[in-house]
Design a protein around this motif. Structure first.
Motif, mmCIF file in Angstrom:
data_model
loop_
_atom_site.group_PDB
_atom_site.id
_atom_site.type_symbol
_atom_site.label_atom_id
_atom_site.label_comp_id
_atom_site.label_asym_id
_atom_site.label_seq_id
_atom_site.Cartn_x
_atom_site.Cartn_y
_atom_site.Cartn_z
ATOM 1 N N UNK A 56 -21.318 -0.212 3.169
ATOM 2 C CA UNK A 56 -20.979 -1.415 2.399
ATOM 3 C C UNK A 56 -19.624 -1.244 1.712
ATOM 4 N N UNK A 57 -19.413 -0.089 1.097
ATOM 5 C CA UNK A 57 -18.145 0.132 0.387
ATOM 6 C C UNK A 57 -16.971 0.088 1.364
ATOM 7 N N UNK A 58 -17.069 0.869 2.427
ATOM 8 C CA UNK A 58 -15.906 0.983 3.316
ATOM 9 C C UNK A 58 -15.663 -0.297 4.110
ATOM 10 N N UNK A 59 -16.719 -1.051 4.400
ATOM 11 C CA UNK A 59 -16.548 -2.242 5.234
ATOM 12 C C UNK A 59 -16.323 -3.523 4.442
ATOM 13 N N UNK A 60 -16.837 -3.586 3.218
ATOM 14 C CA UNK A 60 -16.770 -4.874 2.519
ATOM 15 C C UNK A 60 -16.073 -4.820 1.171
ATOM 16 N N UNK A 61 -15.757 -3.619 0.691
ATOM 17 C CA UNK A 61 -15.084 -3.538 -0.600
ATOM 18 C C UNK A 61 -13.709 -2.903 -0.469
ATOM 19 N N UNK A 62 -13.220 -2.833 0.749
ATOM 20 C CA UNK A 62 -11.859 -2.352 0.998
ATOM 21 C C UNK A 62 -11.333 -3.106 2.197
ATOM 22 N N UNK A 63 -10.144 -3.705 2.048
ATOM 23 C CA UNK A 63 -9.549 -4.469 3.141
ATOM 24 C C UNK A 63 -8.535 -3.649 3.935
ATOM 25 N N UNK A 64 -8.450 -2.364 3.655
ATOM 26 C CA UNK A 64 -7.472 -1.505 4.332
ATOM 27 C C UNK A 64 -6.067 -2.094 4.228
ATOM 28 N N UNK A 65 -5.784 -2.772 3.107
ATOM 29 C CA UNK A 65 -4.506 -3.502 2.996
ATOM 30 C C UNK A 65 -3.348 -2.581 2.652
ATOM 31 N N UNK A 66 -3.660 -1.371 2.223
ATOM 32 C CA UNK A 66 -2.666 -0.326 1.933
ATOM 33 C C UNK A 66 -1.779 -0.631 0.746
ATOM 34 N N UNK A 67 -2.189 -1.553 -0.089
ATOM 35 C CA UNK A 67 -1.398 -1.769 -1.299
ATOM 36 C C UNK A 67 -1.447 -0.503 -2.149
ATOM 37 N N UNK A 68 -2.592 0.187 -2.139
ATOM 38 C CA UNK A 68 -2.721 1.391 -2.972
ATOM 39 C C UNK A 68 -1.772 2.498 -2.538
ATOM 40 N N UNK A 69 -1.407 2.493 -1.263
ATOM 41 C CA UNK A 69 -0.459 3.517 -0.809
ATOM 42 C C UNK A 69 0.883 3.376 -1.529
ATOM 43 N N UNK A 80 3.323 -14.671 -7.865
ATOM 44 C CA UNK A 80 3.633 -13.322 -8.334
ATOM 45 C C UNK A 80 2.353 -12.520 -8.498
ATOM 46 N N UNK A 81 2.340 -11.292 -8.055
ATOM 47 C CA UNK A 81 3.387 -10.585 -7.315
ATOM 48 C C UNK A 81 3.535 -11.139 -5.894
ATOM 49 N N UNK A 82 4.630 -10.791 -5.262
ATOM 50 C CA UNK A 82 4.857 -11.286 -3.904
ATOM 51 C C UNK A 82 5.461 -10.200 -3.020
ATOM 52 N N UNK A 83 5.798 -10.583 -1.817
ATOM 53 C CA UNK A 83 6.311 -9.668 -0.785
ATOM 54 C C UNK A 83 5.345 -8.469 -0.616
ATOM 55 N N UNK A 84 5.894 -7.252 -0.577
ATOM 56 C CA UNK A 84 5.018 -6.096 -0.336
ATOM 57 C C UNK A 84 3.925 -5.984 -1.395
ATOM 58 N N UNK A 120 9.084 -1.801 5.289
ATOM 59 C CA UNK A 120 8.734 -2.287 3.959
ATOM 60 C C UNK A 120 8.978 -1.174 2.942
ATOM 61 N N UNK A 121 9.053 -1.578 1.690
ATOM 62 C CA UNK A 121 9.236 -0.606 0.610
ATOM 63 C C UNK A 121 7.885 0.031 0.302
ATOM 64 N N UNK A 159 -0.619 -7.299 6.722
ATOM 65 C CA UNK A 159 -0.311 -6.655 7.995
ATOM 66 C C UNK A 159 1.062 -6.997 8.553
ATOM 67 N N UNK A 160 1.586 -8.152 8.198
ATOM 68 C CA UNK A 160 2.904 -8.491 8.719
ATOM 69 C C UNK A 160 4.005 -8.256 7.699
ATOM 70 N N UNK A 161 3.618 -8.106 6.418
ATOM 71 C CA UNK A 161 4.631 -7.876 5.385
ATOM 72 C C UNK A 161 4.657 -6.393 5.004
ATOM 73 N N UNK A 162 3.546 -5.908 4.434
ATOM 74 C CA UNK A 162 3.496 -4.474 4.142
ATOM 75 C C UNK A 162 3.441 -3.688 5.445
ATOM 76 N N UNK A 163 3.011 -4.346 6.510
ATOM 77 C CA UNK A 163 2.884 -3.647 7.783
ATOM 78 C C UNK A 163 3.981 -3.963 8.787
#
Lengths: 219, 443
Positions: free
Chosen positions: B104-117, B357-361, A216-217, B331-335
């Protein structure tokens, strides 16, 4: 003032460059040793291709989604970093010093352009300061050290500008300029200015993970 | 405060956190934080923390931040400030109250989705930092109750939903019989050694979405795939331990999964439409076990459908005629980079795809993944209110004509169901297989 000048351009300059270069190498080496000791897997995931793919996207203005989302910041940030590097390296007055001491010299910027570039750096520092104070998401994560490093970066440019134009007390500002420049050099490896050293590596690692594993990008 | 906690049963929202925190002492907290930081982290955490310039540019990556009207406490770096920075600054000398908040913060206010990366100019992996916080929370025994229960289920049964040993083959045989009404010679081959493919699912499928197994069996049968499912443990590819920071258990679960595939001598593992399980099998579990890449090729359902349609093994009788919009699971797109394949599949089986929109990664997270939905009812509104932005994104897609929301991930599916319901978005929700099963040519 004269003795101070001698001290600043003599032993302290040596010390500053020594700490800057030595310190940077030390920070780099300790990071790599730590990776080797505890997170060796990072090396196995590093990919030249995807490291550079990621770095290139992020060092080109507006080549990433986030740069596009913040056009003013992007322009300021790129202008700031370019001027921050080029002005001291290609300032005629600095090259003259190198020439006098080591008989080496290289191409220099016209003084008027260097003057403008100095103002760009100072202006960008003011922009960062205002941004830090006024944007809630930046203010929230700001600590005293953030203002200090901003000051450390701005100081050599402000004092250099004043000294070049011979405003106020020239010898004083010349010395302050040299001193603040040396402080900045020393601060780079040991403050969050060390992003200068580390950011290519963090970027490269994320680029490698995104490119080679996640397909991915990351921009 | 500890006095009060001793006198009466803790009355907090989450018993896992409240009871866990009631027995914490300063020394225990400090010891665990120091132990995790000294022994389990290295150059990554240190360099990330030293390099972060506190610019706040990660903020707009986060759906929680956007959904809470840009409240800085919800920005990725804001969450790091409230958790890891504080632990580092105080060298682990933090209070039980702080630990509860960090849980609470780490378990319920972050989905570890890595968009921020993708938004941090330095590529700092904030989700990783949150995982380290969760690891500390795990070792302190303060993990939210519901997700800890699923982790316990993994530990005892090797599946996420307390599915008993006999219930599993029973469910498969039940679905086989159901499907035989439609295709009389259809089989769900159990423990077939040397099959090309082992098909694995997450435990919620046999527990309450058995029709997905039915659909998969029909797809496999029609495509003429040489496949099998294990009759014993190792059939569940899900992994909540990965999200609670129970890495040792994650290792056990993934080892069981890979070893089952290996015992069956299959060439590949194909998995159902699940995102977190893909992350676990494809990216996390293998690393914990020392494999650079998974020891057996992992094929996500999207990839598998792509293959079946592209090769002509599955033909489409009549495309799904309602316009659909596609939610790209992190997990299947960004991951895993499956976004273009997903679009190929959707276009092959649906008349019209209307992009959100937005889409993909760059798609917004569902706010359910990363174990958040598994923290259970106490946090349902945390993730629903924390994803107003998703509702807006869906409304925009609906305005352009979308009628059905397709999402090839279980967590996304359940999370989006809550979003669609709460905000009255009015989109129907489907997995890809729901549509594929409906539109494919069947004998």
């Amino acid at each position: 003032m004269h003795e101070l000048y001698g001290l600043l351009t003599g032993p302290l300059a040596w010390a500053a460059f020594f700490v800057f270069i030595g310190g940077s190498l030390y920070r780099l080496a300790t990071m790599l040793i730590l990776v080797h000791k505890k997170e060796k897997f990072i090396f196995t995931y590093m990919s030249w291709k995807y490291s550079f793919r990621s770095i290139f996207h992020w060092i080109i203005p507006f080549a990433t989604t986030n740069w596009k989302k913040h056009p003013v910041l992007t322009i300021v940030t790129f202008a700031f970093h370019i001027c921050l590097f080029l002005t001291p390296l290609f300032l005629l007055a600095h090259i003259v010093l190198w020439d006098e001491a080591w008989h080496i010299s290289w191409w220099s910027l016209p003084d008027s352009l260097a003057d403008m570039m100095t103002l760009v750096v100072v202006g960008a520092c003011v922009f960062y300061l205002i941004r830090r104070i006024s944007l809630p998401e930046v203010q929230y994560v700001t600590s005293a050290s953030d203002y200090v490093i901003l000051l450390i970066v701005a100081a050599p440019f402000v004092t250099g500008f004043i000294a070049y134009h011979q405003w106020l007390n020239y010898p004083l500002f010349l010395n302050l300029h040299i001193l603040s420049g040396e402080i900045m050099l020393v601060a780079i490896p040991f403050t969050r200015l060390s992003h200068m050293i580390f950011s290519p590596f963090t970027r490269a690692y994320m680029g490698s993970e995104f490119g080679a594993v996640r397909h991915a990008k990351d921009w | 405060m500890t006095e009060a906690a001793k006198k009466e049963t803790p009355k907090g929202l989450d018993q896992g956190i409240e009871v866990g925190a009631s027995s914490l002492t300063g020394e225990k907290i400090e010891g665990v934080i120091k132990s995790v930081l000294d022994n389990e982290t290295g150059a990554r955490l240190k360099t990330y923390v030293d390099t972060c310039i506190h610019c706040g540019l990660c903020s707009e990556a986060c759906h929680y931040y956007l959904s809470h009207d840009n409240d800085p406490r919800y920005s990725p770096v804001g969450k790091v400030k409230q958790t890891m920075w504080e632990m580092l600054r105080k060298k682990g000398k933090v209070s039980p109250e702080f630990i509860k908040k960090a849980a609470v913060i780490s378990h319920t206010e972050c989905n570890l989705c890595k968009r921020c990366a993708m938004y941090c100019p330095f590529g700092i992996d904030i989700a990783y930092i949150m995982s380290v916080v969760r690891r500390i929370i795990h070792r302190l025994g303060v993990t939210p109750l519901y997700i800890q229960d699923t982790a316990h289920s993994h530990a005892v049964t090797m599946n996420q939903m307390w599915v008993k040993g006999d219930e599993w083959p029973d469910t498969l045989q039940w679905q086989e019989e159901e499907a035989q009404d439609e295709i009389p010679c259809l089989r769900i081959p159990l423990d077939k050694e040397g099959a090309d493919i082992m098909y694995s699912v997450i435990a919620p499928e046999p527990k309450f979405q058995a029709q997905l197994i039915y659909q998969a069996a029909v797809i496999m049968d029609v495509a003429g795939v040489n496949w099998t499912m294990p009759s014993g443990i190792g059939w569940d590819n899900s992994d909540m331990a990965m999200f609670t920071g129970d890495n040792e258990l994650m290792g056990r679960i993934k080892r069981t999964h890979y070893e089952t595939a290996s015992r069956l001598k299959v060439k590949r593992i194909v998995m159902g439409e699940c995102g977190h399980a893909f992350r676990s099998v494809y990216d996390m579990g293998n690393r914990w076990l020392g494999w650079r890449e998974p020891p057996i090729p992992i094929v996500h359902a999207i990839d598998f459908y792509y293959e079946l349609i592209k090769s002509g093994k599955i033909k489409i009788a009549k495309k799904y005629d309602q316009p659909v919009t596609l939610h790209d699971p992190c997990n299947v797109v960004r991951g895993g980079g499956l976004h273009e394949k997903a679009r190929y599949v959707i276009r092959a089986i649906c008349e019209e795809l209307i992009e959100m929109h937005p889409n993909r990664e760059h798609n917004y997270c569902c706010a359910a993944g990363g174990g958040v939905i598994n923290c259970g009812p106490p946090y349902k509104m945390t993730r629903v209110h924390g994803n107003k932005i998703k509702a807006e994104q869906l409304f925009a897609a609906k305005a352009k004509g979308a009628k059905t929301l397709v999402t090839p991930c279980h967590n996304c599916h359940s999370g989006l169901e809550d979003i669609v319901h709460h905000y009255e978005v009015g989109l129907g929700l489907k997995f890809i297989s729901d549509i594929l099963y409906e539109v494919m040519e069947k004998p």
